[in-house]
Design a protein around this motif. Structure first.
Motif, mmCIF file in Angstrom:
data_model
loop_
_atom_site.group_PDB
_atom_site.id
_atom_site.type_symbol
_atom_site.label_atom_id
_atom_site.label_comp_id
_atom_site.label_asym_id
_atom_site.label_seq_id
_atom_site.Cartn_x
_atom_site.Cartn_y
_atom_site.Cartn_z
ATOM 1 N N LEU A 109 0.724 -1.017 -0.155
ATOM 2 C CA LEU A 109 -0.152 0.137 -0.036
ATOM 3 C C LEU A 109 1.058 1.337 -0.145
ATOM 4 C CD1 LEU A 109 -3.095 1.338 0.419
ATOM 5 C CD2 LEU A 109 -2.416 1.102 2.680
ATOM 6 N N VAL A 110 0.763 2.274 -0.862
ATOM 7 C CA VAL A 110 1.268 3.538 -0.880
ATOM 8 C C VAL A 110 0.693 4.443 -0.508
ATOM 9 C CG1 VAL A 110 2.417 5.229 -2.467
ATOM 10 C CG2 VAL A 110 2.800 2.609 -3.163
ATOM 11 N N HIS A 111 0.685 5.172 0.819
ATOM 12 C CA HIS A 111 -0.231 5.889 1.238
ATOM 13 C C HIS A 111 0.632 7.556 1.221
ATOM 14 C CE1 HIS A 111 -2.336 7.878 4.408
ATOM 15 N NE2 HIS A 111 -3.207 6.872 4.332
ATOM 16 N N PRO A 112 -0.215 8.349 0.939
ATOM 17 C CA PRO A 112 0.362 9.850 0.615
ATOM 18 C C PRO A 112 0.989 10.431 1.970
ATOM 19 C CG PRO A 112 -1.997 9.682 0.744
ATOM 20 C CD PRO A 112 -1.688 8.274 0.724
ATOM 21 N N SER A 113 0.633 9.725 2.928
ATOM 22 C CA SER A 113 1.398 10.259 4.439
ATOM 23 C C SER A 113 2.707 9.603 4.704
ATOM 24 C CB SER A 113 0.331 10.130 5.546
ATOM 25 O OG SER A 113 -0.635 10.902 5.295
ATOM 26 N N GLY A 114 3.224 8.810 3.749
ATOM 27 C CA GLY A 114 4.462 8.205 4.033
ATOM 28 C C GLY A 114 4.422 6.692 3.930
ATOM 29 N N ASP A 115 5.641 5.901 4.153
ATOM 30 C CA ASP A 115 5.675 4.586 3.930
ATOM 31 C C ASP A 115 5.159 3.920 5.319
ATOM 32 O OD1 ASP A 115 6.505 2.099 3.458
ATOM 33 O OD2 ASP A 115 8.580 2.469 3.819
ATOM 34 N N LEU A 116 4.243 2.986 5.164
ATOM 35 C CA LEU A 116 3.459 2.202 6.211
ATOM 36 C C LEU A 116 4.271 1.062 6.574
ATOM 37 C CD1 LEU A 116 -0.419 2.933 5.630
ATOM 38 C CD2 LEU A 116 1.456 4.390 6.908
ATOM 39 N N GLY A 117 5.323 0.788 5.700
ATOM 40 C CA GLY A 117 6.004 -0.450 6.082
ATOM 41 C C GLY A 117 5.102 -1.826 5.264
ATOM 42 N N TYR A 118 5.195 -2.978 5.804
ATOM 43 C CA TYR A 118 4.616 -3.953 5.194
ATOM 44 C C TYR A 118 3.013 -4.213 5.270
ATOM 45 C CZ TYR A 118 9.300 -5.770 4.602
ATOM 46 O OH TYR A 118 10.617 -5.876 4.304
ATOM 47 N N VAL A 119 2.422 -3.042 4.769
ATOM 48 C CA VAL A 119 0.937 -2.963 4.828
ATOM 49 C C VAL A 119 0.607 -3.178 3.203
ATOM 50 C CG1 VAL A 119 -1.189 -1.437 5.203
ATOM 51 C CG2 VAL A 119 0.786 -1.473 7.088
ATOM 52 N N GLY A 120 -0.351 -4.154 2.934
ATOM 53 C CA GLY A 120 -0.647 -4.408 1.862
ATOM 54 C C GLY A 120 -2.336 -3.886 1.401
ATOM 55 N N ARG A 121 -2.434 -4.101 0.169
ATOM 56 C CA ARG A 121 -3.741 -3.479 -0.509
ATOM 57 C C ARG A 121 -4.174 -4.658 -1.255
ATOM 58 N NH1 ARG A 121 -5.857 -0.610 -4.989
ATOM 59 N NH2 ARG A 121 -3.508 -0.703 -6.062
ATOM 60 N N PRO A 122 -5.556 -5.210 -0.994
ATOM 61 C CA PRO A 122 -5.943 -6.250 -1.795
ATOM 62 C C PRO A 122 -5.974 -6.180 -3.247
ATOM 63 C CG PRO A 122 -7.327 -5.990 0.214
ATOM 64 C CD PRO A 122 -6.342 -4.774 0.106
ATOM 65 N N MET A 123 -5.470 -6.998 -4.076
ATOM 66 C CA MET A 123 -5.564 -6.823 -5.354
ATOM 67 C C MET A 123 -6.434 -7.897 -6.289
ATOM 68 S SD MET A 123 -3.758 -4.160 -6.123
ATOM 69 C CE MET A 123 -3.878 -4.341 -7.850
ATOM 70 N N ALA A 124 -6.447 -9.120 -5.583
ATOM 71 C CA ALA A 124 -7.394 -10.143 -6.179
ATOM 72 C C ALA A 124 -7.594 -11.237 -5.035
ATOM 73 C CB ALA A 124 -6.336 -10.832 -7.194
ATOM 74 N N VAL A 125 -8.796 -11.948 -5.006
ATOM 75 C CA VAL A 125 -9.323 -12.778 -4.296
ATOM 76 C C VAL A 125 -9.651 -14.039 -4.952
ATOM 77 C CG1 VAL A 125 -11.200 -13.298 -2.511
ATOM 78 C CG2 VAL A 125 -10.185 -11.047 -2.600
ATOM 79 N N ALA A 126 -9.315 -15.083 -4.649
ATOM 80 C CA ALA A 126 -9.631 -16.476 -5.096
ATOM 81 C C ALA A 126 -11.046 -16.764 -4.696
ATOM 82 C CB ALA A 126 -8.714 -17.397 -4.951
ATOM 83 N N ALA A 127 -12.046 -16.115 -5.423
ATOM 84 C CA ALA A 127 -13.410 -16.378 -5.019
ATOM 85 C C ALA A 127 -13.874 -17.873 -5.226
ATOM 86 C CB ALA A 127 -14.296 -15.691 -5.762
ATOM 87 N N GLU A 128 -13.466 -18.299 -6.287
ATOM 88 C CA GLU A 128 -13.958 -19.961 -6.308
ATOM 89 C C GLU A 128 -13.733 -20.725 -5.484
ATOM 90 O OE1 GLU A 128 -15.950 -21.099 -8.422
ATOM 91 O OE2 GLU A 128 -16.386 -18.913 -9.063
ATOM 92 N N ARG A 129 -12.339 -20.424 -4.581
ATOM 93 C CA ARG A 129 -11.776 -21.552 -3.805
ATOM 94 C C ARG A 129 -12.600 -21.189 -2.650
ATOM 95 N NH1 ARG A 129 -5.399 -20.179 -5.120
ATOM 96 N NH2 ARG A 129 -5.562 -21.161 -7.122
ATOM 97 N N LEU A 130 -13.149 -20.022 -2.212
ATOM 98 C CA LEU A 130 -13.951 -19.650 -1.274
ATOM 99 C C LEU A 130 -15.431 -20.278 -1.202
ATOM 100 C CD1 LEU A 130 -13.100 -15.946 -0.185
ATOM 101 C CD2 LEU A 130 -12.617 -18.169 1.290
ATOM 102 N N ARG A 131 -15.932 -20.014 -2.495
ATOM 103 C CA ARG A 131 -17.132 -20.805 -2.959
ATOM 104 C C ARG A 131 -17.109 -22.411 -2.653
ATOM 105 N NH1 ARG A 131 -17.049 -16.836 -7.325
ATOM 106 N NH2 ARG A 131 -18.575 -15.164 -6.931
ATOM 107 N N THR A 132 -16.260 -22.947 -3.150
ATOM 108 C CA THR A 132 -15.842 -24.291 -2.972
ATOM 109 C C THR A 132 -16.117 -24.603 -1.416
ATOM 110 O OG1 THR A 132 -14.495 -24.654 -4.986
ATOM 111 C CG2 THR A 132 -14.553 -26.384 -3.235
ATOM 112 N N LEU A 133 -15.286 -23.847 -0.654
ATOM 113 C CA LEU A 133 -15.276 -24.269 0.762
ATOM 114 C C LEU A 133 -16.619 -24.018 1.389
ATOM 115 C CD1 LEU A 133 -12.247 -22.338 2.166
ATOM 116 C CD2 LEU A 133 -12.414 -25.036 1.656
ATOM 117 N N LEU A 134 -17.609 -22.974 0.934
ATOM 118 C CA LEU A 134 -19.139 -22.778 1.475
ATOM 119 C C LEU A 134 -19.979 -23.911 0.700
ATOM 120 C CD1 LEU A 134 -18.935 -18.974 0.601
ATOM 121 C CD2 LEU A 134 -19.306 -19.841 2.906
#
Length: 252
Positions: A109-134
């Motif tokens: 995650l790039v934040h305008p206030s500065g570097d937050l370190g190892y903070v991520g921003r979700p880009m993709a979710v494996a929805a079919e794998r979750l649907r399989t579990l459900l």
């Protein structure tokens, strides 16, 4: 159709809350996906280890040492406590993180206030794998630790993870379960808030701290097709499970 519930970290060490949540989940006609935080416990452990907990716009600054603590608390103690409680009530909860099975892929995650370190921003979710579990009858319980395309793990704000999962599953409801009955303005619950009202209230300080990422995650999910986003507490969740109205409904 599905429901995604984000459980706030302030409640996860409260046995009465866990018992109440379990009671509501046993009454729900469908298995939701749960994403949980763990911020209170994480902050407490950071302090015990001599680490400073710092936040920017409600997001935790996460250096290498703090990431190790986050993994310990979120993927370990908090996730295990919630899953154990649900399984003890014969709810087939499955404890996971965004790393497991590549469920959630993030970028730094790039934040305008500065570097937050190892903070991520979700880009993709494996929805079919979750649907399989459900479909197999499981109730997935996700800790927000996720994997970057660079192979590094990242701490991700659980509200943002919940919004990403709800979007990927085309959820009909995204519920942010917290320790207040909704978004409080001048000490009173606001039944509904629009996108423009949210930004005004953030700007004037009426919405602050950890509520900021919640309302912004709710708006992001709505913009991407999630049908309803609600911020509420356990009593409100019980009302929603009975088909009533509760909390603060965020609308575009």
């Amino acid at each position: 159709m599905s429901t995604v519930i984000k459980v706030g970290g302030n409640e996860l060490d409260d046995p009465a809350f866990l018992a109440g949540l379990t009671r509501v989940l046993t009454r729900m006609p469908e298995r939701p996906v749960i994403i949980h935080g763990g911020g209170k416990e994480l902050t407490a452990l950071q302090k015990r280890l001599g680490l400073e907990a710092r936040f920017v716009d409600g997001l935790r600054v996460t250096d290498e040492e703090s990431l190790a603590v986050a993994e310990m608390v979120l993927r370990g103690r908090a996730n295990l406590r919630l899953v154990s409680t649900l399984c003890s009530a014969r709810i087939p909860a499955l404890g996971l993180s965004g790393v497991d099975a590549g469920l959630i892929t993030v970028e730094k995650l790039v934040h305008p206030s500065g570097d937050l370190g190892y903070v991520g921003r979700p880009m993709a979710v494996a929805a079919e794998r979750l649907r399989t579990l459900l479909a197999a009858g499981f109730l997935p319980v996700l800790a927000p630790i996720s994997l970057g395309a660079d192979g590094h793990t990242y701490n991700v704000n659980a509200d943002q993870v919940a919004a990403a999962v709800a979007t990927a599953l085309d959820a009909n409801r995204l519920i942010f379960l917290t320790n207040v009955p909704g978004v409080l303005l001048a000490g009173r619950r606001s039944p509904r808030l629009t996108a423009s009202e949210v930004e005004v209230r953030i700007a004037d300080g009426a919405i602050s701290g950890g509520m900021v990422p919640k309302v912004r995650a709710a708006l992001a999910a709505l913009e991407r097709g999630v049908r309803r986003a609600i911020i509420t507490d356990l009593a409100g969740l019980e009302t929603l499970a009975r088909g009533g109205e509760a909390g603060t409904i965020i609308i575009c």
